[in-house]
Design an enzyme around this catalytic site. Structure first.
Site, mmCIF file in Angstrom:
data_model
loop_
_atom_site.group_PDB
_atom_site.id
_atom_site.type_symbol
_atom_site.label_atom_id
_atom_site.label_comp_id
_atom_site.label_asym_id
_atom_site.label_seq_id
_atom_site.Cartn_x
_atom_site.Cartn_y
_atom_site.Cartn_z
ATOM 1 N N CYS A 1 -2.305 -16.167 -35.001
ATOM 2 C CA CYS A 1 -3.235 -16.315 -34.005
ATOM 3 C C CYS A 1 -2.919 -18.005 -33.667
ATOM 4 C CB CYS A 1 -4.560 -16.584 -34.882
ATOM 5 S SG CYS A 1 -5.081 -14.769 -35.471
ATOM 6 N N LYS B 1 5.533 -15.259 -35.790
ATOM 7 C CA LYS B 1 6.408 -16.047 -36.021
ATOM 8 C C LYS B 1 5.999 -17.016 -37.288
ATOM 9 C CE LYS B 1 9.998 -18.747 -35.192
ATOM 10 N NZ LYS B 1 11.378 -18.077 -35.761
HETATM 11 C C1 G6P Z 1 7.632 -14.802 -40.418
HETATM 12 C C2 G6P Z 1 8.623 -14.843 -39.396
HETATM 13 C C3 G6P Z 1 9.979 -14.867 -40.268
HETATM 14 C C4 G6P Z 1 10.172 -16.190 -41.057
HETATM 15 C C5 G6P Z 1 9.003 -16.073 -42.131
HETATM 16 C C6 G6P Z 1 8.923 -17.370 -42.904
HETATM 17 O O1 G6P Z 1 7.870 -13.549 -41.312
HETATM 18 O O2 G6P Z 1 8.704 -13.845 -38.508
HETATM 19 O O3 G6P Z 1 11.134 -15.034 -39.082
HETATM 20 O O4 G6P Z 1 11.466 -16.136 -41.685
HETATM 21 O O5 G6P Z 1 7.920 -15.720 -41.470
HETATM 22 O O6 G6P Z 1 8.674 -18.257 -41.976
HETATM 23 P P1 G6P Z 1 8.811 -19.923 -42.486
HETATM 24 O O7 G6P Z 1 8.337 -20.527 -41.080
HETATM 25 O O8 G6P Z 1 8.150 -20.322 -43.580
HETATM 26 O O9 G6P Z 1 10.274 -20.223 -42.545
#
Ligand code: G6P
Length: 569
Positions: free
Chosen positions: A2, A564
């Site tokens: 969000c 993301k």
């Molecule tokens: C989400 C995203 C992934 C990412 C994960 C951890 O699932 O889609 O691409 O690896 O979060 O995110 P961060 O920002 O903590 O690396």
């Protein structure tokens, strides 16, 4: 996930807020909307799908006080009713909310709140509306009753806006008489911004911001400089994901340069006696952590990687001779943040390895090792992953007093990919398996995650040695096994595994720099510095996911159901 935007000022807030929401699109969402003030009456426009839809719907509107939201459904399905902003029963307030109100059912019952949607957010809004006092009093009082996480932006029909947060981020900037509010600094305008801390609130009226603590007392806050990344990924290719893969070499070089020239490691606070390292992360960052643990062990430091969602509820024995490294591209991921808070409460040595300068995780850990991957927009992480892997590798060298490599190691940096023919062949299979050992097993896990998240193929990674303990039962002519082998000492082991797969009718593709696999279709990796192999070998896997996704006609930048930054548990 969000996103929140708000605007108060003399300009066209609808346009400003929709523009801000467009910037937040990359976080992933399924519906969006705006609420604006029209002659002391609050009007709301919401839509399922793209911010571009919202743009069309609001084209002819103009308002000075506006709030907006992109929603990633948690409570209640994806429809206009559940999209934000919500309007209170009295119609005097509209609100957008990020986070989760855990006790929403109890609150709804206890305070007999009428709600139209299925969301926890609307309960919070009507709770606010049921409180007595000014708008800021109402929001502070209601926030004391809610359990969970929130970033809220409330619009009153008298033109006042009130915002507050717990765990989820929320920022403001002030440009002359205009105030911008957003859940991501990127969507703010101006040079400086204010970051709300947990249980802090602000009221915005007539271009003035007043900050409050949780007791309703006025507080002063210092502003910080907005570091809009000049290296924000520009799209040179069809998609952000493709552009971002092709930025790998540059961002690794930049990271190496910064670490070397700015002595970044010297500024890291280490425990007096460093006995072990625990790496805690989610998703792709967890895979980088697994890789990091291997690097640390290689230089003699005991290390282990944990999934943050497991770590926070597990029975880990926390020790003061352990360095807790929280790895996160965004520095906002809910489980990683919660784990970091747990370690912080015990006052233990901690370090944030993050890609976003202004993120929550950096504030919690204080001790920060930045990666310099630049802004990553595609949901499927690519350059941020390789940067995390490389940073952890360099950090392991630093801990072992080994000089950092020279920039020349990137001179012939290879972007290897699968041939079009192989991509088409693999895409036909119902079952895809990735196998490897040690470092290659980690790459297999990351390859599998990439493929499933953007192509929706049912796939998983298995350590080669584990095949015969279960997974081999799934191998038949509907299965393709992609085997990764970049380490000399495990070549022969892999060859035996491949025989076992072949005997059961499974198709095989090998990704390796060695010539030993010439019996199988092979993606040939170059012979390069061994330390770069986990990076060089993951790139074809990222391309494989991208190309299968495109072959199926999906958008790799915005996979279904995913976000993301996962800011809710
Ligand atoms: C989400 C995203 C992934 C990412 C994960 C951890 O699932 O889609 O691409 O690896 O979060 O995110 P961060 O920002 O903590 O690396």
């Amino acid at each position: 996930m969000c996103g929140i935007c708000g605007y108060v000022g003399g300009g066209n807030g609808v346009k400003e807020v929709v523009q801000g929401l467009k910037i937040l699109e990359y976080r992933g969402y399924d519906s969006c909307g705006v609420a604006y003030l029209d002659n002391k009456k609050i009007d709301i426009i919401k839509t399922i799908g793209d911010v571009d839809n919202l743009k069309k719907l609001t084209e002819n509107l103009s308002a000075n006080v506006v709030i907006g939201h992109t929603r990633w459904a948690t409570h209640g399905s994806v429809n206009e009713k559940n999209a934000h902003p919500h309007l209170s029963t009295s119609k005097n307030l509209a609100m957008v909310h990020n986070g989760i109100i855990e006790n929403y059912k109890e609150l709804k019952e206890e305070f007999k709140l009428n709600c139209i949607s299925d969301t926890d957010s609307e309960v919070f809004l009507n709770l606010i509306d049921s409180e007595k006092g000014t708008l800021i009093d109402k929001v502070i009082k209601a926030s004391k009753k809610v359990q969970g996480t929130f970033a809220v932006l409330v619009l009153g029909s008298d033109g006042e806006m009130v915002l507050g947060k717990r765990e989820s981020p929320l920022y403001l900037s002030n440009v002359e008489d205009e105030v911008y509010i957003a859940s991501d600094v990127l969507a703010l305008k101006g040079e400086n911004y204010f970051a709300l801390n947990d249980d802090e609130f602000a009221s915005v009226k007539n271009g003035k911001i007043i900050f409050y603590n949780k007791n309703g007392e006025k507080i002063t806050k210092k502003c910080e400089k907005i570091e809009k990344n000049s290296d924000f990924s520009e799209i040179f290719y069809k998609t952000h994901m493709e552009s971002e893969i092709f930025e790998t070499k540059n961002v690794l070089l930049k990271t190496l340069k910064k670490y070397t020239e700015e002595n970044i490691f010297q500024n890291i606070k280490l425990p007096k006696k460093l006995n072990s390292i625990s790496l805690i992360a989610c998703g792709t960052a967890y895979h980088a952590s697994l890789m990091g643990a291997e690097f640390f062990k290689k230089v003699g430091v005991d290390a282990r990687a944990y999934l943050a969602s497991e770590f926070r509820y597990g029975n880990e024995i926390l020790k003061d001779d352990t360095l807790y490294i929280f790895v996160s591209q965004s520095g906002e991921t809910a489980d990683t943040i919660a784990s970091a808070k747990m370690v912080k409460e015990r006052n233990l040595p901690m370090l944030a390895l993050t890609n976003m300068e202004n993120c929550l995780l950096n504030r919690i850990c204080e001790n920060v090792l930045p990666t310099f991957a630049g802004r990553e927009i595609a949901v499927a992480s690519t350059k941020a992953y390789t940067c995390q892997v490389f940073s952890l590798y360099l950090f392991s060298l630093y801990l072992a007093n080994i000089p950092l490599p020279k920039e020349e190691i990137f001179d012939d940096f290879p972007y290897v990919t699968f041939s079009e023919e192989l991509v088409k062949q693999i895409a036909k299979f119902k079952k895809v398996f990735f196998i490897g050992r040690n470092l290659d097993y980690v790459t297999a896990m990351e390859a599998s995650l990439k493929l499933k998240e953007i192509s929706y193929i049912n796939c998983f990674a298995i350590a080669s040695g584990e095949l015969k303990h279960g997974t081999l039962a799934l191998i038949d002519e509907d299965a393709v096994v992609i085997a990764i082998c970049t380490q000399e000492n495990i070549k022969t082991k892999l060859l035996s595994n491949l025989e076992e797969i072949k005997a059961r009718g499974g198709e095989i593709v090998v990704v390796s720099q060695f010539d030993d696999f010439s019996d199988y279709p092979c993606v040939k990796l170059p012979e390069t510095q061994t330390e770069l192999m986990p990076i060089v070998s993951v790139i074809p896997m990222q391309f494989l996911a991208l190309h299968i996704c495109e072959l199926f006609g999906y958008n790799p930048d915005k996979p279904r159901n995913l976000a993301k930054s996962v800011t809710v548990e």
